[in-house]
Design a protein around this motif. Structure first.
Motif, PDB file in Angstrom:
ATOM      1  N   SER A  13      60.892  37.688  95.052  1.00  0.00           N
ATOM      2  CA  SER A  13      60.524  37.942  93.659  1.00  0.00           C
ATOM      3  C   SER A  13      59.412  36.997  93.216  1.00  0.00           C
ATOM      4  CB  SER A  13      61.750  37.788  92.751  1.00  0.00           C
ATOM      5  OG  SER A  13      62.746  38.740  93.071  1.00  0.00           O
ATOM      6  N   SER A 179      60.200  49.548  83.873  1.00  0.00           N
ATOM      7  CA  SER A 179      60.947  48.426  84.446  1.00  0.00           C
ATOM      8  C   SER A 179      60.466  48.119  85.858  1.00  0.00           C
ATOM      9  CB  SER A 179      62.443  48.740  84.464  1.00  0.00           C
ATOM     10  OG  SER A 179      62.921  48.976  83.159  1.00  0.00           O
ATOM     11  N   ILE A 181      61.559  46.267  89.391  1.00  0.00           N
ATOM     12  CA  ILE A 181      62.738  45.827  90.146  1.00  0.00           C
ATOM     13  C   ILE A 181      62.336  45.573  91.590  1.00  0.00           C
ATOM     14  CG2 ILE A 181      65.095  46.423  90.849  1.00  0.00           C
ATOM     15  CD1 ILE A 181      64.996  48.549  88.545  1.00  0.00           C
ATOM     16  N   GLU A 183      64.012  45.163  95.349  1.00  0.00           N
ATOM     17  CA  GLU A 183      65.180  45.282  96.214  1.00  0.00           C
ATOM     18  C   GLU A 183      64.794  44.803  97.611  1.00  0.00           C
ATOM     19  OE1 GLU A 183      68.072  46.000  95.204  1.00  0.00           O
ATOM     20  OE2 GLU A 183      67.745  46.975  93.266  1.00  0.00           O
TER      21      GLU A 183
END
Length: 240
Positions: A13, A179, A181, A183
């Motif tokens: 991230s 949004s 995200i 993963e």
């Protein structure tokens, strides 16, 4: 394994998500920060460019990360879009054209060495003009390999992993907030190639072996005693 996967997801991230900060690493209620999202078209492309830049400079990461091939050359990340087959909104006169069928379109992002990557230009040259009113979600996908030394012990060698990373742009609500995200799905690999695993802690090995033998002996004795108790209970049942 769970902590290792989570820690790598946090590292990814920081490396690949534009706007990520440490306050998002703590699960708190109420959350310390709002959802990570993009709100402008240029933010969408800047986020893609940031992820590609981080991926192409993976050797700059502190983590022992490698690309997903045998010679450690950068493999092309894959960009996929999921669009309504038709989605045109004319808010000024309350009209629209809509077909709910979702069409998937994917292409490789091939980066020229020593040149900055511009996703907006690349997509236009590939003939893909993104209609954000029709875009349901988009994904940027690539894989990274690593080895976990911490899992190693006197008997257990290090573990090899591949992380399939997906950066997801979620626009399903079409509310102006897309949004963001990340993963990272881990897959344990069979370590291969040239490898050397050396341990000199003989005392630890001996103690561990003694403990294993003791556990086996106790389990065997417990099994014998339990079997004996069951047998005697059956005899007592027949007598009474």
């Amino acid at each position: 394994h769970v902590n290792y996967t989570w820690d790598n997801r946090i590292s990814f991230s920081h490396l690949f998500l534009l706007g990520w900060d440490s306050t998002r690493e703590i699960n708190a209620y109420p959350p310390g920060a709002g959802p990570l999202a993009v709100y402008k078209i240029d933010e969408f492309y800047n986020t893609l460019d940031y992820a590609i830049a981080g991926y192409s400079n993976i050797s700059n990461a502190i983590g022992p990360y490698s690309y997903n091939n045998e010679d450690n050359n950068m493999t092309d990340p894959v960009f996929c879009m999921f669009n309504y087959k038709e989605g045109i909104i004319n808010g000024f006169n309350e009209s629209y054209e809509f077909n709910s069928e979702i069409v998937e379109t994917c292409l490789n992002f091939s980066k020229v060495e020593n040149e900055d990557f511009n996703s907006e230009t690349y997509l236009k040259e590939a003939g893909l003009n993104i209609s954000f009113s029709a875009l349901v979600r988009a994904k940027l996908k690539f894989a990274i390999k690593t080895i976990n030394f911490r899992a190693a012990g006197p008997i257990t060698p290090p573990d090899c992993y591949r992380f399939d990373v997906e950066i997801i742009f979620d626009n399903e609500d079409h509310d102006g907030q897309m949004s963001l995200i990340l993963e990272a799905e881990p897959y344990k690999l069979q370590c291969k190639g040239d490898k050397e695993y050396t341990t000199d802690n003989q005392i630890d090995q001996i103690l561990r072996s003694i403990l294993n033998i003791l556990v086996i002996f106790i389990c065997a004795a417990s099994f014998v005693l339990c079997s004996r108790a069951i047998y005697r209970s059956q005899l007592l049942k027949e007598l009474t």
